[in-house]
Design an enzyme around this catalytic site. Structure first.
Site, PDB file in Angstrom:
ATOM      1  N   HIS A 287     -13.214  42.965  34.612  1.00 21.99           N
ATOM      2  CA  HIS A 287     -14.312  43.928  34.459  1.00 21.99           C
ATOM      3  C   HIS A 287     -15.651  43.224  34.311  1.00 21.99           C
ATOM      4  O   HIS A 287     -16.641  43.840  33.928  1.00 21.99           O
ATOM      5  CB  HIS A 287     -14.039  44.828  33.249  1.00 21.99           C
TER       6      HIS A 287
ATOM      7  N   GLY B 100     -11.934  10.997  23.713  1.00 22.24           N
ATOM      8  CA  GLY B 100     -12.241  12.176  22.899  1.00 22.24           C
ATOM      9  C   GLY B 100     -11.659  13.455  23.469  1.00 22.24           C
ATOM     10  O   GLY B 100     -11.030  14.255  22.752  1.00 22.24           O
ATOM     11  N   ARG B 101     -11.822  13.689  24.767  1.00 22.28           N
ATOM     12  CA  ARG B 101     -11.360  14.957  25.350  1.00 22.28           C
ATOM     13  C   ARG B 101      -9.854  15.011  25.561  1.00 22.28           C
ATOM     14  O   ARG B 101      -9.331  16.007  26.035  1.00 22.28           O
ATOM     15  CB  ARG B 101     -12.127  15.247  26.646  1.00 22.28           C
TER      16      ARG B 101
ATOM     17  N   GLU C  12     -16.353  16.581  32.243  1.00 20.70           N
ATOM     18  CA  GLU C  12     -16.794  15.299  31.685  1.00 20.70           C
ATOM     19  C   GLU C  12     -16.016  14.162  32.363  1.00 20.70           C
ATOM     20  O   GLU C  12     -16.512  13.041  32.489  1.00 20.70           O
ATOM     21  CB  GLU C  12     -16.593  15.262  30.161  1.00 20.70           C
TER      22      GLU C  12
ATOM     23  N   GLU D 294     -24.893  15.290  15.992  1.00 24.19           N
ATOM     24  CA  GLU D 294     -24.612  16.664  15.571  1.00 24.19           C
ATOM     25  C   GLU D 294     -23.615  16.683  14.414  1.00 24.19           C
ATOM     26  O   GLU D 294     -23.811  17.359  13.401  1.00 24.19           O
ATOM     27  CB  GLU D 294     -24.019  17.484  16.738  1.00 24.19           C
TER      28      GLU D 294
ATOM     29  N   LYS E 137     -14.807  10.308  16.528  1.00 24.24           N
ATOM     30  CA  LYS E 137     -14.252   9.009  16.904  1.00 24.24           C
ATOM     31  C   LYS E 137     -15.232   7.893  16.518  1.00 24.24           C
ATOM     32  O   LYS E 137     -14.865   6.893  15.956  1.00 24.24           O
ATOM     33  CB  LYS E 137     -14.014   9.012  18.422  1.00 24.24           C
TER      34      LYS E 137
ATOM     35  N   LYS F 190     -28.827  11.827  24.971  1.00 27.52           N
ATOM     36  CA  LYS F 190     -28.745  11.461  23.544  1.00 27.52           C
ATOM     37  C   LYS F 190     -29.888  10.510  23.179  1.00 27.52           C
ATOM     38  O   LYS F 190     -30.535  10.659  22.146  1.00 27.52           O
ATOM     39  CB  LYS F 190     -27.418  10.743  23.246  1.00 27.52           C
TER      40      LYS F 190
HETATM   41  O1  F6P Z   1     -21.161  13.294  24.091  1.00 31.63           O
HETATM   42  C1  F6P Z   1     -19.893  13.327  24.614  1.00 31.63           C
HETATM   43  C2  F6P Z   1     -18.863  12.796  23.656  1.00 31.63           C
HETATM   44  O2  F6P Z   1     -18.904  11.396  23.630  1.00 31.63           O
HETATM   45  C3  F6P Z   1     -17.482  13.304  24.028  1.00 31.63           C
HETATM   46  O3  F6P Z   1     -16.848  12.546  24.986  1.00 31.63           O
HETATM   47  C4  F6P Z   1     -16.800  13.313  22.716  1.00 31.63           C
HETATM   48  O4  F6P Z   1     -15.668  14.142  22.750  1.00 31.63           O
HETATM   49  C5  F6P Z   1     -17.901  13.837  21.819  1.00 31.63           C
HETATM   50  O5  F6P Z   1     -19.075  13.248  22.334  1.00 31.63           O
HETATM   51  C6  F6P Z   1     -17.746  13.559  20.342  1.00 31.63           C
HETATM   52  O6  F6P Z   1     -17.699  12.192  20.047  1.00 31.63           O
HETATM   53  P1  F6P Z   1     -17.245  11.669  18.631  1.00 31.63           P
HETATM   54  O7  F6P Z   1     -15.812  12.059  18.436  1.00 31.63           O
HETATM   55  O8  F6P Z   1     -17.437  10.184  18.648  1.00 31.63           O
HETATM   56  O9  F6P Z   1     -18.117  12.321  17.589  1.00 31.63           O
END
Ligand code: F6P
Length: 499
Positions: free
Chosen positions: A377, A260-261, A346, A206, A200, A489
């Site tokens: 199990h 995002g979620r 979250e 990452e 987003k 972060k």
């Molecule tokens: O670090 C949490 C977060 O902001 C989530 O809410 C989100 O889904 C994820 O990082 C990824 O964010 P982006 O889509 O901006 O890379």
């Protein structure tokens, strides 16, 4: 308009629930079943292809009516309308929360319609083989590069609907651990792989690190001009995407009113759309929309997300349960719990209320679980005989998608017997010895669905999305921000800049 902001513990119903809790706490559910032969019928919600049995909870009719009073007192009805109408209920980020608008085909925003058409066109081209790679070969593999909501939702749905797959191989790379990239790349051919960078913000460390590593790998055998045939981006941040080298025609939108979620319904779900085809993807959306209508319009006493949310509050705030387990009885839903962990924790892992005041009651539950029968199990011992009270959601399917009838019968027998064992324990039986004594009286819901279709999956996911919202309203927190992930972060970046 802002969400109502009422401290739940100051309501009349909360106080009544507290008094009621001391009556219920000592009662065994088996006695409640004996006293009321209509219990199963009464505590059962039947909706389309769903049966939700909540009779195996430590509740009476009075508990439900007090919980429903609580929902009224905190202004849930009004809050639901504010969300659906697009008020900026994500106040701390000054944003509306409209993932429900992504699946409302009756009054769809033009930009959402346009994005869906683009997803349809692109997924068709990839599936039919008319989208060609830089050496003219069709695409065989798709790699989604994203993390958190930009991975967990699409990955969960793609795997859940594998049965409806068309042979395209879909991979998900999220972790900044280079092993994840290295192991995935080993399986891939540059000429036939399409990379979808989903972020987003298009700044997530990452994702951008992985995207750059993969671009470099790609460019070892291809040219800058070939990038447009192999890289797509889903983001709000168009200028950064163009700098990365992706053609503007390969940019898919996402909007700030989609968290995002909660974004798997948008272009973030492009990998899923390619995996199962557009028609199935649309069915997923339609299933979610049907649940949206149920949630928005149904009386709270018959409303699946509302009832599930209230029960969860009952255990969290009165029984002091810290966690709840979710056990889907299908291997296809292997990724459901990790997906829900982000969606739920979250959203509701907050300790400041909507007035900005520190909270002195419990909020977000810890969610965990795994697929049945495997989980039986692994950790079921603790559920049956441990000291902790862990409410469980069992999710099962009446019909299987495979032909192994006997296996499905066995799976279903396990599904039903576990909730029964948690309920009964060795009630009124002589356990052979104290080590074989089971108290029972352990609560669970069973969500029993006809079969795992795209539509039913959409509805199931929407149940949990709305459950999250209801709980956030009751706890008087903002469910749609996630400031708690920012400090880590920042410190990572500080460490990196100092090294
Ligand atoms: O670090 C949490 C977060 O902001 C989530 O809410 C989100 O889904 C994820 O990082 C990824 O964010 P982006 O889509 O901006 O890379």
């Amino acid at each position: 308009m802002n969400l109502p902001s009422i401290n739940p513990t100051t309501t009349e119903s909360w106080n009544k629930l507290q008094a009621h809790f001391s009556e219920i706490n000592e009662v065994h559910m088996m006695d409640l079943f004996e006293e009321d032969i209509k219990r199963v019928d009464k505590m059962n919600l039947s909706w389309k292809e769903f049966q939700v049995d909540f009779s195996k909870n430590r509740i009476t009719d009075k508990t439900i009516s007090l919980l429903l009073e609580l929902a009224e007192e905190v202004g849930l009805k009004e809050a639901i309308e504010l969300q659906f109408e697009g008020s900026k209920i994500n106040q701390t980020e000054d944003r509306a929360v409209l993932h429900t608008a992504l699946r409302d085909f009756d009054s769809m925003k033009p930009e959402v319609k346009k994005a869906l058409q683009k997803m349809k066109k692109t997924s068709n081209a990839v599936i039919k083989g008319t989208w060609k790679g830089f050496t003219g070969k069709p695409i065989t593999d798709i790699v989604n590069i994203g993390i958190g909501g930009s991975e967990l939702g699409p990955k969960m749905v793609t795997n859940a609907l594998k049965y409806y797959g068309n042979g395209l191989k879909i991979h998900y790379i999220s972790n900044v651990d280079g092993d994840h990239v290295a192991e995935t790349l080993k399986k891939l051919n540059r000429e036939t792989t399409l990379f979808i960078i989903v972020s987003k913000s298009f700044t997530t460390q990452e994702t951008m690190t992985n995207a750059n590593a993969i671009k470099n790998w790609f460019l070892q055998e291809a040219t800058q001009l070939d990038i447009e045939k192999h890289f797509i981006a889903v983001s709000t941040n168009e200028s950064t995407i163009i700098d990365f080298g992706i053609s503007k025609y390969n940019v898919f939108p996402i909007w700030d009113w989609v968290g995002g979620r909660f974004s798997l319904w948008s272009s973030v779900g492009l990998s899923t759309c390619c995996a199962i085809g557009y028609d199935n993807f649309e069915e997923l959306l339609r299933g979610a929309h049907e649940m949206d209508l149920h949630f928005r319009n149904e009386d709270f006493s018959e409303n699946i997300p509302v009832i599930l949310a209230l029960l969860s509050v009952w255990y969290n705030n009165f029984f002091s349960s810290e966690t709840e387990a979710i056990i889907p009885y299908t291997q296809y839903l292997e990724d459901f719990v990790p997906y829900l962990q982000q969606a739920i924790m979250e959203s509701n892992g907050k300790s400041v209320d909507r007035n900005g005041t520190a909270i002195n009651y419990q909020t977000g539950t810890v969610v965990w679980g795994n697929v049945g029968a495997n989980a039986q199990h692994a950790f079921f011992q603790l559920l049956h005989q441990g000291t902790k009270l862990v409410p469980v959601d069992f999710i099962g399917f009446s019909e299987s998608l495979h032909q192994h009838k006997k296996q499905h019968e066995i799976l279903k027998a396990n599904f039903f017997s576990q909730s029964e064992a948690l309920l009964q324990g060795t009630y009124k039986q002589n356990a052979p010895n104290e080590f074989r004594f089971f108290n029972g009286n352990k609560p669970s819901n069973t969500i029993f669905i006809n079969s795992l279709t795209p539509k039913n999956l959409g509805s199931l996911i929407a149940i949990y999305e709305h459950k999250i919202f209801v709980q956030g309203i009751i706890w008087n927190i903002f469910s749609y921000d996630q400031w708690g992930v920012e400090l880590g972060k920042k410190l990572t970046n500080q460490l990196l800049s100092n090294s």
